[in-house]
Design an enzyme around this catalytic site. Sequence first.
Site, PDB file in Angstrom:
ATOM      1  N   ASP A   1       0.883  -1.162   0.000  1.00  7.35           N
ATOM      2  CA  ASP A   1       0.000   0.000   0.000  1.00  7.35           C
ATOM      3  C   ASP A   1       0.918   1.207   0.000  1.00  7.35           C
ATOM      4  O   ASP A   1       2.108   1.096   0.293  1.00  7.35           O
ATOM      5  CB  ASP A   1      -0.846  -0.046   1.284  1.00  7.35           C
ATOM      6  CG  ASP A   1      -1.592   1.229   1.550  1.00  7.35           C
ATOM      7  OD1 ASP A   1      -1.403   1.805   2.636  1.00  7.35           O
ATOM      8  OD2 ASP A   1      -2.317   1.688   0.654  1.00  7.35           O
TER       9      ASP A   1
ATOM     10  N   ASP B   1      -0.191   5.147   0.849  1.00  6.50           N
ATOM     11  CA  ASP B   1      -0.462   6.158   1.865  1.00  6.50           C
ATOM     12  C   ASP B   1      -0.599   5.553   3.252  1.00  6.50           C
ATOM     13  O   ASP B   1      -1.444   4.698   3.482  1.00  6.50           O
ATOM     14  CB  ASP B   1      -1.728   6.942   1.502  1.00  6.50           C
ATOM     15  CG  ASP B   1      -1.536   7.697   0.192  1.00  6.50           C
ATOM     16  OD1 ASP B   1      -2.317   7.449  -0.746  1.00  6.50           O
ATOM     17  OD2 ASP B   1      -0.586   8.489   0.125  1.00  6.50           O
TER      18      ASP B   1
ATOM     19  N   GLY C   1     -10.170   7.248  -1.266  1.00 12.38           N
ATOM     20  CA  GLY C   1     -10.320   7.928  -2.556  1.00 12.38           C
ATOM     21  C   GLY C   1     -10.572   9.404  -2.323  1.00 12.38           C
ATOM     22  O   GLY C   1     -11.485   9.766  -1.579  1.00 12.38           O
TER      23      GLY C   1
HETATM   24  C1  XBP Z   1      -5.221   6.174   0.586  1.00 13.72           C
HETATM   25  C2  XBP Z   1      -6.373   6.923   0.039  1.00 13.72           C
HETATM   26  C3  XBP Z   1      -6.140   7.960  -1.007  1.00 13.72           C
HETATM   27  C4  XBP Z   1      -5.436   9.175  -0.450  1.00 13.72           C
HETATM   28  C5  XBP Z   1      -5.611  10.405  -1.326  1.00 13.72           C
HETATM   29  O1  XBP Z   1      -4.648   5.391  -0.330  1.00 13.72           O
HETATM   30  O2  XBP Z   1      -7.470   6.670   0.459  1.00 13.72           O
HETATM   31  O3  XBP Z   1      -7.372   8.347  -1.497  1.00 13.72           O
HETATM   32  O4  XBP Z   1      -5.928   9.495   0.811  1.00 13.72           O
HETATM   33  O5  XBP Z   1      -5.212  10.157  -2.618  1.00 13.72           O
HETATM   34  P1  XBP Z   1      -3.875   4.019   0.038  1.00 13.72           P
HETATM   35  P2  XBP Z   1      -6.166  10.591  -3.844  1.00 13.72           P
HETATM   36  O6  XBP Z   1      -4.664   2.911  -0.555  1.00 13.72           O
HETATM   37  O7  XBP Z   1      -2.506   4.162  -0.574  1.00 13.72           O
HETATM   38  O8  XBP Z   1      -3.773   3.908   1.531  1.00 13.72           O
HETATM   39  O9  XBP Z   1      -6.655  11.971  -3.538  1.00 13.72           O
HETATM   40  O10 XBP Z   1      -5.263  10.554  -5.033  1.00 13.72           O
HETATM   41  O11 XBP Z   1      -7.275   9.601  -3.916  1.00 13.72           O
HETATM   42 MG    MG Z   2      -2.936   3.209   3.308  1.00 15.86          MG
END
Ligand code: XBP
Ligand code: MG
Length: 249
Positions: free
Chosen positions: A8, A10, A51
């Site tokens: 993953d 973020d 998202g």
């Molecule tokens: C985490 C998310 C992403 C980010 C923002 O992603 O939920 O939506 O918070 O990015 P991950 P965007 O699966 O890596 O933990 O604004 O591009 O959606």
């Molecule tokens: Mg994450």
Amino acid sequence: MLKAFIFDVDGTLADTERHGHRVAFNQAFRDFGLDWSWSEETYGELLEVTGGKERIAHYVKTRGKPERERADLDALIARLHAGKTENYVALLERNAIPLRSGVQRLLREARERGIRLAIATTTTPQNVTALLTSALGEDSIGWFDVIGAGDIVPRKKPAPDIYQYVLRQLGLDAGDCLAFEDSFNGKIAARDAGLETVITCNGYTVNDDFSGAALVLDRLGDADRPSRVLQQKLQQDYLTVDTIERILQ
Ligand code: XBP
Ligand code: MG
């Protein structure tokens, strides 16, 4: 023998939410003349929705923002999110958000051992490229055999779609791979794709339900910064490929 690690982004590769994405969202709201502003606390609540576009829509619906014609709102959200992505990429180019403790070492160990690397993230593809380039250099993008990101799949985490997509692209079974996640939504997505998961929680996810994960740590850790085990056992100060294989055996 594990054949691939699926990361993953973020909250796992780097702590990007609080000082990265949230700052980029707030700047976009200002740029569009909106009186919206997400405090660190509010953003923590909004993270239940994965998202960026979906999170803005959820905010508008749940925080009594003026109800615009559906069409207008979607168009506004699309423009807002495009602006936010530009802000986020620019922020990373100005001052890189460091990788979390142990990430760079484990990536190197995996490559040395011939374990393939992949990414399964909800965030927009440009954000992945910007993070890897700013933290590891442009060549690091090629370290990953598959980068599954954003709207490439119809449903976002906790749906398993992005992990199923990455497994198909890798041409591997879930049993040959291990996922690395930081959140409840991520754990569910990986689980429902049949993957074992190592969790490294962070300030926003420390209270999430991680039951069923193979291992839950506060960080992958390094010799100078050991990890703390929150669930399961780890006979070492930090997570290595050897300990992973022992745990999964
Ligand atoms: C985490 C998310 C992403 C980010 C923002 O992603 O939920 O939506 O918070 O990015 P991950 P965007 O699966 O890596 O933990 O604004 O591009 O959606
Ligand atoms: Mg994450």
